[in-house]
Design a protein around this motif. Sequence first.
Motif, PDB file in Angstrom:
ATOM      1  N   GLN B  48       0.868  -1.369   0.017  1.00 53.27           N
ATOM      2  CA  GLN B  48       0.093   0.097   0.035  1.00 53.27           C
ATOM      3  C   GLN B  48       0.864   1.185  -0.119  1.00 53.27           C
ATOM      4  N   GLN B  49       2.150   1.166   0.685  1.00 54.36           N
ATOM      5  CA  GLN B  49       2.880   2.338   0.562  1.00 54.36           C
ATOM      6  C   GLN B  49       3.213   2.722  -0.634  1.00 54.36           C
ATOM      7  N   GLN B  57      -5.850  14.174  -3.455  1.00 57.05           N
ATOM      8  CA  GLN B  57      -7.046  14.229  -2.551  1.00 57.05           C
ATOM      9  C   GLN B  57      -6.570  13.025  -1.530  1.00 57.05           C
ATOM     10  N   PRO B  58      -6.977  13.596  -0.132  1.00 59.89           N
ATOM     11  CA  PRO B  58      -6.647  12.646   0.991  1.00 59.89           C
ATOM     12  C   PRO B  58      -7.657  11.590   0.777  1.00 59.89           C
ATOM     13  N   GLY B  59      -7.152  10.556   1.233  1.00 57.15           N
ATOM     14  CA  GLY B  59      -8.278   9.176   1.043  1.00 57.15           C
ATOM     15  C   GLY B  59      -8.584   8.277  -0.051  1.00 57.15           C
ATOM     16  N   CYS B  60      -8.133   9.189  -1.110  1.00 57.27           N
ATOM     17  CA  CYS B  60      -8.298   8.373  -2.515  1.00 57.27           C
ATOM     18  C   CYS B  60      -7.739   7.422  -2.610  1.00 57.27           C
ATOM     19  N   ARG B  61      -6.184   7.423  -2.040  1.00 58.35           N
ATOM     20  CA  ARG B  61      -5.540   6.144  -2.395  1.00 58.35           C
ATOM     21  C   ARG B  61      -5.885   4.904  -1.579  1.00 58.35           C
ATOM     22  N   ASN B  62      -6.299   5.410  -0.261  1.00 62.44           N
ATOM     23  CA  ASN B  62      -6.867   4.299   0.561  1.00 62.44           C
ATOM     24  C   ASN B  62      -7.971   3.338   0.094  1.00 62.44           C
ATOM     25  N   VAL B  63      -9.054   4.279  -0.502  1.00 58.76           N
ATOM     26  CA  VAL B  63     -10.167   3.581  -0.917  1.00 58.76           C
ATOM     27  C   VAL B  63      -9.924   3.008  -2.335  1.00 58.76           C
ATOM     28  N   ASP B  66      -8.401  -0.163  -1.589  1.00 58.15           N
ATOM     29  CA  ASP B  66      -9.090  -1.231  -0.911  1.00 58.15           C
ATOM     30  C   ASP B  66     -10.248  -1.853  -2.072  1.00 58.15           C
ATOM     31  N   TRP B 168     -15.640   7.293  -4.478  1.00 56.30           N
ATOM     32  CA  TRP B 168     -15.633   8.465  -3.455  1.00 56.30           C
ATOM     33  C   TRP B 168     -14.665   8.386  -2.431  1.00 56.30           C
ATOM     34  N   PRO B 169     -13.675   9.143  -1.985  1.00 54.59           N
ATOM     35  CA  PRO B 169     -13.623  10.637  -2.536  1.00 54.59           C
ATOM     36  C   PRO B 169     -12.879  10.995  -3.673  1.00 54.59           C
TER      37      PRO B 169
END
Lengths: 264, 222
Positions: B48-49, B57-63, B66, B168-169
């Motif tokens: 993931q790193q 956009q923060p959170g876009c990578r995580n989402v 996943d 999203w986001p």
Amino acid sequence: MSWGFLCDLLSGVNKYSTGIGRIWVAVVFIFRLLVYVAAAENIWKYDHDEFECNIKQPGCENVCFDHFFPVSHIRLWALQLIIVSTPSLLVVFHVAYRENREKHHNQKLYKSPGEIDGGLLCTYLISLVLKTGFEIVFLVLFYKLYNGFKVPRLVKCDIRPCPNTVDCYISKPTEKMIFLYFLVATSCLCIVLNLSELSYLIFKYSIKCYLKRYIKKQRQVSKSDCHKSEITVSKRQKSVEGAYATNRAQPPSLSVRSQSHFPF
Amino acid sequence: MDWGTLQAVLGGVNKHSTSIGKIWLTVLFIFRIMILVVAAERVWGDEQQDFVCNTLQPGCRNVCYDHFFPISHIRLWALQLIFVSTPALLVAMHVAYTRHEKKRRFRNGEKIDIEELKNEKIHIRGPLWWTYTSSIFFRIVFEAVFMYVFYYMYDGYQMPRLVKCSAWPCPNVVDCFVSRPTEKTTFTIFMLAVSGICMMLNLAELCYLVIKICMKESRKTT
């Protein structure tokens, strides 16, 4: 000090367990401990680093992470594994106490120190009840702390110093959820195994107890029959002797009659 | 506690396996467990790193991560290895139970040679044959299920370099880049090939056991 210690402990317990107890040990080793070490630990390894909030305010991410994860799933999992395995120590201690006692008195006090009977049976049953209790407590704790077993992708946080309501994103939520469900499933399986072992032991020993009492009762009944026939025999003997004393020609005909009162 | 414990347990099973079973165990140890621990875990270690999306956009990578990797390859392999090894334990438990019964009968006074009991090679016949055959059957089923799950989850066995994400986001459709896609594809195909070999070995062992018992039965009747 690592999981190897728990492994050794559970292997030691295995010797004094029933068949279902051994299956429980196998399930704990393979489906809980091994899965934890080989797979689950790595999923939660960077959970704080990868927890991202849509804000540049320093401290906001830390505070939000701490609010939503007071105790991380993986730490609760580890605690659960340790605490659920500990009641088995009671059985190990009891067997060691028995062996010590035999050594101290230098004579064989028990049929076998590891045989599940008498006091060791009580200890074993208590350990089963405690194991089941702890499993249920941890499942309820997981449920209450995290509002069910779901891991959301997004959480909204408005704790100081976050200026407003801020979107925070959890890393790998689906993978975490899958492993959480796996944890719940294996916990439930262990609860079922513990309850079946408990019912099996209670059933087995109550049947044993009942049979012992029944045989004892039968023996008592047959003894009292013997005693009654002995009294009858001695009374008759006296009357016969008396009759014989008066009339020597008449032979005693006791043997056949008395034999009919004897059960064997 | 790690793969070493599983290795120790399975090593015990080795004594009561057929020759094909022993080959299967060797393939499992060397080409699957060892490769997983020594190589594959390193390749997927920084997944993931190094998963990078073309957005700030923060959170876009995580989402997006996943969304495209609901459960990582490495975890699926670990689960597959655990599930595939477990049926062999049924055999180990059955053998332990048989030995325990013989010991109990010896203690109750039946004449059994202790030395013979200790060194006895348990032959695969009777109830043990059924346990052994069911364990092979379950192994085959688990291998097939996991191979299908891999195929279904990742649309085949190739790791793409680029994935397009609009969850999203993320503001629009965003390009996200997977780290080390070629190396990951290589290892995926390698693990797939070894799974296939293990399945073939299990099928061969199953056929061998069935044919052996049929021949025995036919010899008894003639």
